[in-house]
Design an enzyme around this catalytic site. Structure first.
Site, PDB file in Angstrom:
ATOM      1  N   GLY A   1     -32.379  68.336   9.564  1.00  0.00           N
ATOM      2  CA  GLY A   1     -30.991  68.245   9.998  1.00  0.00           C
ATOM      3  C   GLY A   1     -30.086  68.513   8.804  1.00  0.00           C
ATOM      4  O   GLY A   1     -29.494  69.581   8.657  1.00  0.00           O
TER       5      GLY A   1
ATOM      6  N   ARG B   1     -20.348  57.612   4.980  1.00  0.00           N
ATOM      7  CA  ARG B   1     -21.597  57.551   4.210  1.00  0.00           C
ATOM      8  C   ARG B   1     -21.475  56.752   2.901  1.00  0.00           C
ATOM      9  O   ARG B   1     -22.441  56.092   2.508  1.00  0.00           O
ATOM     10  CB  ARG B   1     -22.163  58.954   3.958  1.00  0.00           C
ATOM     11  CG  ARG B   1     -22.480  59.714   5.277  1.00  0.00           C
ATOM     12  CD  ARG B   1     -23.384  60.921   5.079  1.00  0.00           C
ATOM     13  NE  ARG B   1     -24.725  60.535   4.692  1.00  0.00           N
ATOM     14  CZ  ARG B   1     -25.183  60.533   3.474  1.00  0.00           C
ATOM     15  NH1 ARG B   1     -24.407  60.921   2.482  1.00  0.00           N
ATOM     16  NH2 ARG B   1     -26.408  60.143   3.199  1.00  0.00           N
TER      17      ARG B   1
ATOM     18  N   CYS C   1      -7.329  50.700   6.578  1.00  0.00           N
ATOM     19  CA  CYS C   1      -6.879  49.375   6.170  1.00  0.00           C
ATOM     20  C   CYS C   1      -8.026  48.505   5.712  1.00  0.00           C
ATOM     21  O   CYS C   1      -8.292  47.462   6.329  1.00  0.00           O
ATOM     22  CB  CYS C   1      -6.150  48.709   7.323  1.00  0.00           C
ATOM     23  SG  CYS C   1      -4.695  49.632   7.757  1.00  0.00           S
ATOM     24  N   GLU C   2      -8.740  48.943   4.713  1.00  0.00           N
ATOM     25  CA  GLU C   2      -9.683  48.034   4.071  1.00  0.00           C
ATOM     26  C   GLU C   2     -10.044  48.531   2.694  1.00  0.00           C
ATOM     27  O   GLU C   2     -10.105  49.739   2.446  1.00  0.00           O
ATOM     28  CB  GLU C   2     -10.912  47.773   4.945  1.00  0.00           C
ATOM     29  CG  GLU C   2     -11.867  48.889   5.160  1.00  0.00           C
ATOM     30  CD  GLU C   2     -13.055  48.393   5.981  1.00  0.00           C
ATOM     31  OE1 GLU C   2     -12.878  48.200   7.188  1.00  0.00           O
ATOM     32  OE2 GLU C   2     -14.140  48.180   5.406  1.00  0.00           O
TER      33      GLU C   2
HETATM   34  N1  LLP Z   1     -36.245  63.961  13.095  1.00  0.00           N
HETATM   35  C1  LLP Z   1     -36.076  62.668  13.378  1.00  0.00           C
HETATM   36  C2  LLP Z   1     -36.991  62.024  14.300  1.00  0.00           C
HETATM   37  C3  LLP Z   1     -35.038  61.939  12.788  1.00  0.00           C
HETATM   38  O1  LLP Z   1     -34.897  60.661  13.054  1.00  0.00           O
HETATM   39  C4  LLP Z   1     -34.148  62.596  11.897  1.00  0.00           C
HETATM   40  C5  LLP Z   1     -33.044  61.871  11.282  1.00  0.00           C
HETATM   41  C6  LLP Z   1     -34.350  63.959  11.640  1.00  0.00           C
HETATM   42  C7  LLP Z   1     -35.411  64.615  12.253  1.00  0.00           C
HETATM   43  C8  LLP Z   1     -33.458  64.735  10.713  1.00  0.00           C
HETATM   44  O2  LLP Z   1     -33.534  64.254   9.415  1.00  0.00           O
HETATM   45  P1  LLP Z   1     -32.799  64.989   8.193  1.00  0.00           P
HETATM   46  O3  LLP Z   1     -33.479  66.296   7.952  1.00  0.00           O
HETATM   47  O4  LLP Z   1     -31.388  65.192   8.564  1.00  0.00           O
HETATM   48  O5  LLP Z   1     -32.961  64.052   7.070  1.00  0.00           O
HETATM   49  N2  LLP Z   1     -26.997  59.026   9.125  1.00  0.00           N
HETATM   50  C9  LLP Z   1     -27.912  59.095   8.006  1.00  0.00           C
HETATM   51  C10 LLP Z   1     -29.128  59.912   8.327  1.00  0.00           C
HETATM   52  C11 LLP Z   1     -29.881  59.418   9.538  1.00  0.00           C
HETATM   53  C12 LLP Z   1     -31.076  60.253   9.856  1.00  0.00           C
HETATM   54  C13 LLP Z   1     -31.612  59.927  11.192  1.00  0.00           C
HETATM   55  N3  LLP Z   1     -32.738  60.671  11.588  1.00  0.00           N
HETATM   56  C14 LLP Z   1     -27.174  59.645   6.780  1.00  0.00           C
HETATM   57  O6  LLP Z   1     -25.993  59.944   6.854  1.00  0.00           O
HETATM   58  O7  LLP Z   1     -27.774  59.760   5.712  1.00  0.00           O
END
Ligand code: LLP
Length: 425
Positions: free
Chosen positions: A287, A324, A355-356
């Protein structure tokens, strides 16, 4: 190159240039973009999105790359990745709807979730998507919902080197099932008549190195060998999830995702061969590494406060468009997008407008003496920013544009106050 050094420019998309005092993206100046679309604005570079998709696909020849849509679920970006031959991984009926709107169909879609609801399973079944089973009773539920093809998510007890909130492969994780329960789930799925294509692992996100991933792959092969021995079942697919990190600031290191992907394929080939198993087809679900570096957020500087303790430079966004720093202690950097030729001689803190006190976007960054009206550009903000944006303080979520060859296309409209009021009763 003016006041902005090469190191910082490395964090930006491929098309980023400094021309005199101005940052340009996709051939357009930050000024032009901000004037036309307003701020905060997330600017995505088409060249970078396509280049990342191509290099990851090339790294897993014979395998499959599905975009982890949670990093930035946007129909235009999903369409672009579909054109590049990627599949998609979705984790809710909402993300599934976005994927369908972008043209993804059937086996191009992988459906995830540690607690999929009946609607998600029914839609996955009707769509002919591949479902990643992630609960002891999910084989029966999936089969009843008309799902045909599944993977089984296994947790192999590997601690990834990343923030604990985004670690998923450790013992006790809410994701996947430990080996004994995962084996029972495979058995149950086979009994239900499901086509159990293979196994799934995802150990975490923004992974700092490959060691944990390599260890996971070795354990996966040994788990697969155990399944062959006890169930007479052999995985045709090993889905290794996502997780490749990106650089958000010049102090951070992140190995190239395509190099890591190629390494994962090689490690899997060796590990499965050594376990006496045929090499499975490798699937990946990146992702962040597909969209993170492609996105830059432009903010307008407002109030500047010079205090004895520090200088605050407040921008027109903050934790509502990028939570983040608060959630993962993420450290970002910024450059002046309108006075990039001046020396970055003043250390300041970038405050959000919420506001924090915790709403600090960047604790410490060197900029040319900041003034109200300047534009700031924060690189590496294409992943998990807009995707996690909120309406805290009644703030509307920003717009996003796709730039390339001197043209910009709106890919997400700026939310309006009317949009917010529409939900009120
Ligand atoms: N596959 C599964 C089953 C996942 O749970 C995730 C991410 C991905 C693929 C993609 O992972 P990536 O390549 O993006 O690392 N909100 C957090 C990241 C949460 C990731 C959740 N799952 C942040 O901002 O760092």
């Amino acid at each position: 190159m003016g006041g902005v050094d090469h190191d910082v420019l490395d964090l930006f998309p491929d098309s980023a240039r400094i021309k005199g005092a101005t940052l340009t993206l996709g051939g357009l100046t930050a000024d032009e973009l901000a004037a036309e679309f307003g701020t905060p604005l997330v600017v995505y570079c088409e060249e970078t999105l396509r280049a990342r998709a191509r290099s990851l696909r090339a790294a897993v020849t014979g395998g499959h790359v599905a975009f982890g849509a949670k990093a930035f679920s946007n129909v235009a970006v999903l369409k672009l990745f579909r054109e590049e031959g990627l599949g998609v991984d979705v984790a809710s009926t909402g993300e599934l709807a976005f994927a369908r709107a972008a043209g993804f169909r059937g086996d191009e879609i992988i459906v995830h979730g540690n607690n999929k609801d009946a609607a998600l399973l029914a839609e996955a079944g009707a769509e002919g998507a591949t479902v990643v089973l992630d609960a002891p009773d999910e084989a029966e539920l999936a089969a009843a919902a008309g799902v045909k093809r599944v993977l089984v998510r296994v947790t192999l007890g590997v601690d990834a080197d990343t923030h604990e909130a985004i670690r998923t492969g450790h013992h006790g994780s809410k994701f996947g099932l430990p080996v004994t329960q995962a084996r029972s789930l495979i058995e149950g799925a086979l009994e239900c008549g499901l086509d159990v294509l293979g196994l799934h692992v995802h150990i975490g996100s923004q992974l700092a190195d490959f060691d944990a991933q390599a260890e996971t792959i070795v354990r996966l092969a040994s788990f697969a060998a155990g399944c062959r021995d006890s169930l007479g079942w052999v995985p045709k697919v090993a889905d290794l999830g996502g997780g490749f990190g990106i650089r958000h600031n010049t102090d951070e290191h992140a190995p190239d995702a395509a190099t890591l992907a190629a390494g994962a394929v090689e490690t899997a080939q060796t590990a499965f061969r050594e376990a006496g198993l045929p090499t499975p087809e490798i699937w990946l679900e990146p992702g962040r590494s597909l969209v993170g570096t492609a996105g830059v957020t432009l903010y307008r500087v407002g109030a500047v406060k010079r205090l004895p303790e520090r200088t605050w430079v407040a921008v027109d966004g903050g934790m509502s468009d990028n939570p983040r720093p608060q959630l993962y202690e993420a450290v970002y950097t910024a450059v002046s997008a309108t006075r990039a030729d001046e020396r970055a001689g003043e250390h300041v803190s970038i405050a959000g407008m919420h506001c924090e006190s915790g709403d600090v976007l960047i604790d410490d960054v060197a900029l040319p003496t900041p003034h109200r009206g300047d534009l700031l550009a924060v690189p590496a903000t294409g992943a998990y920013t807009l995707a996690m944006a909120s309406n805290y303080n009644g703030v509307t979520r920003p717009a996003a544009v796709l730039v390339g060859d001197g043209a910009a296309r709106l890919i997400r409209t700026r939310e309006t106050i009317a949009d917010l009021l529409r939900a009120e009763v």
